[in-house]
Design an enzyme around this catalytic site. Sequence first.
Site, PDB file in Angstrom:
ATOM      1  N   GLU A 135     -14.105  39.730 -41.070  1.00  0.00           N
ATOM      2  CA  GLU A 135     -13.118  39.025 -41.910  1.00  0.00           C
ATOM      3  C   GLU A 135     -11.982  39.955 -42.317  1.00  0.00           C
ATOM      4  O   GLU A 135     -11.541  39.968 -43.465  1.00  0.00           O
ATOM      5  CB  GLU A 135     -13.791  38.465 -43.183  1.00  0.00           C
ATOM      6  CG  GLU A 135     -14.985  37.588 -42.914  1.00  0.00           C
ATOM      7  CD  GLU A 135     -15.603  36.994 -44.177  1.00  0.00           C
ATOM      8  OE1 GLU A 135     -14.985  37.068 -45.244  1.00  0.00           O
ATOM      9  OE2 GLU A 135     -16.718  36.449 -44.067  1.00  0.00           O
ATOM     10  N   GLU A 185     -23.719  37.634 -47.753  1.00  0.00           N
ATOM     11  CA  GLU A 185     -23.532  38.230 -49.085  1.00  0.00           C
ATOM     12  C   GLU A 185     -24.777  38.177 -49.973  1.00  0.00           C
ATOM     13  O   GLU A 185     -24.693  37.793 -51.148  1.00  0.00           O
ATOM     14  CB  GLU A 185     -22.329  37.562 -49.783  1.00  0.00           C
ATOM     15  CG  GLU A 185     -21.062  37.677 -48.959  1.00  0.00           C
ATOM     16  CD  GLU A 185     -19.873  36.895 -49.525  1.00  0.00           C
ATOM     17  OE1 GLU A 185     -20.021  36.278 -50.588  1.00  0.00           O
ATOM     18  OE2 GLU A 185     -18.798  36.922 -48.899  1.00  0.00           O
TER      19      GLU A 185
END
Length: 355
Positions: free
Chosen positions: A264, A145
């Site tokens: 995810e 991220e």
Amino acid sequence: MDNPSRDFSITEWLPLRELAADKDIIFGASARYNQVISDEQFAALFAQECSVLVPEWELKWSAGDYQLRPSPNEFDFSAADTMLDFAQTHNLQFRGHALVWHESLPQWFQQVVNHQNAEKVMKHHIETVMGHYRGRMHSWDVVNEAIDYDPIASQRADRLRQTPWLQFLGPDYIDLAFRIAARADPDALLVYNDFGVDYNTAMDKAKRRAVLGLLKRLKTKGTPVHALGIQAHLHGDSLDFDPKSLRQFLKDVAALDLKILITEMDVNDSQLPRDIQRRDRIVAGVYEDYLSVVLDEPAVIAVITWGLSDRYTYLSEFHPRSDHQPVRPLPMDTNLQPKLAWNALARAFQQTRKR
Ligand code: G3I
């Protein structure tokens, strides 16, 4: 949004890991220590359905009740080691998440880490953690991220997120992390992992551009990054899914000679109708629509869900429903029975080509 006559039937009831393996795809899920160590029924289901296990907390610097990094000089591998034993006993691969991230840092980090020592701290962490598991990992999320939550609002041309790593080391911290990682475990697939690239919103479009820009810069520099991890935290109520843009993005990533992992996946059903049959149909539709596009790209080699059963999902805590009904974002229900989302995954694996 809901189509009651949509067909989710399947021809073969085999574990998802087998249906995926038939096409040279890895299927797996994340789980927490207690779930695979203390819940026997869940553990058996996990071993039956999955071929890879990702610790949801236990390989982060600090998350939940786990402190991989209790202090600047200490490492506690006990929980993750037990999970690796579980994985090896059941013939599952093990995947690491996440080495360099701005979240889940221990409290001491802020007091101890600064411009002068940040590189040393990062190197010590990556070398020690990857070294401990050297040769036994499928892959590692080396950097997680790094692009801004909302790249449109970013003041930076590279759209990098303001994190302690960026602040202390500058934009080259990403390249540095991958170079250290490649030396620490030459056998692991090294992944850049991020979210928010799935839809056709202005924000997701900007995120796709920024992620692609980052990957291009890394490849040009010769950074040893091997794959993009797309988190795929999807929304049951989103209407702005555009297969064409997503296909193009995947193609552009693959053209950089990178593999792609869906890392995810889940479908947030917090805004969907209360009725369970309708809700499950919509969620399953999102799984199948997304995966049928994504699996068309041969560079996609893995599909991992963020949890396997609605019994254990971070969404029940982070995005609960306002009517207080339990959320249902995953392939199996709280009783560990397959839902239509399971069928959707099975169908997507059955219908795709071999890698
Ligand atoms: O349970 C503990 C509690 O005992 C403790 O007192 C309290 C104090 O911090 O924390 C509680 O743990 C929290 C845990 O969630 C359960 O609520 C952790 O602080 C919190 O950090 C943790 O959140 C996790 C989050 O990542 C941050 O690590 C989520 O479970 C986890 O699902 C989530 O996963 C992330 C991926 O790593 C990256 N991509 C997005 C994804 C979802 O946000």
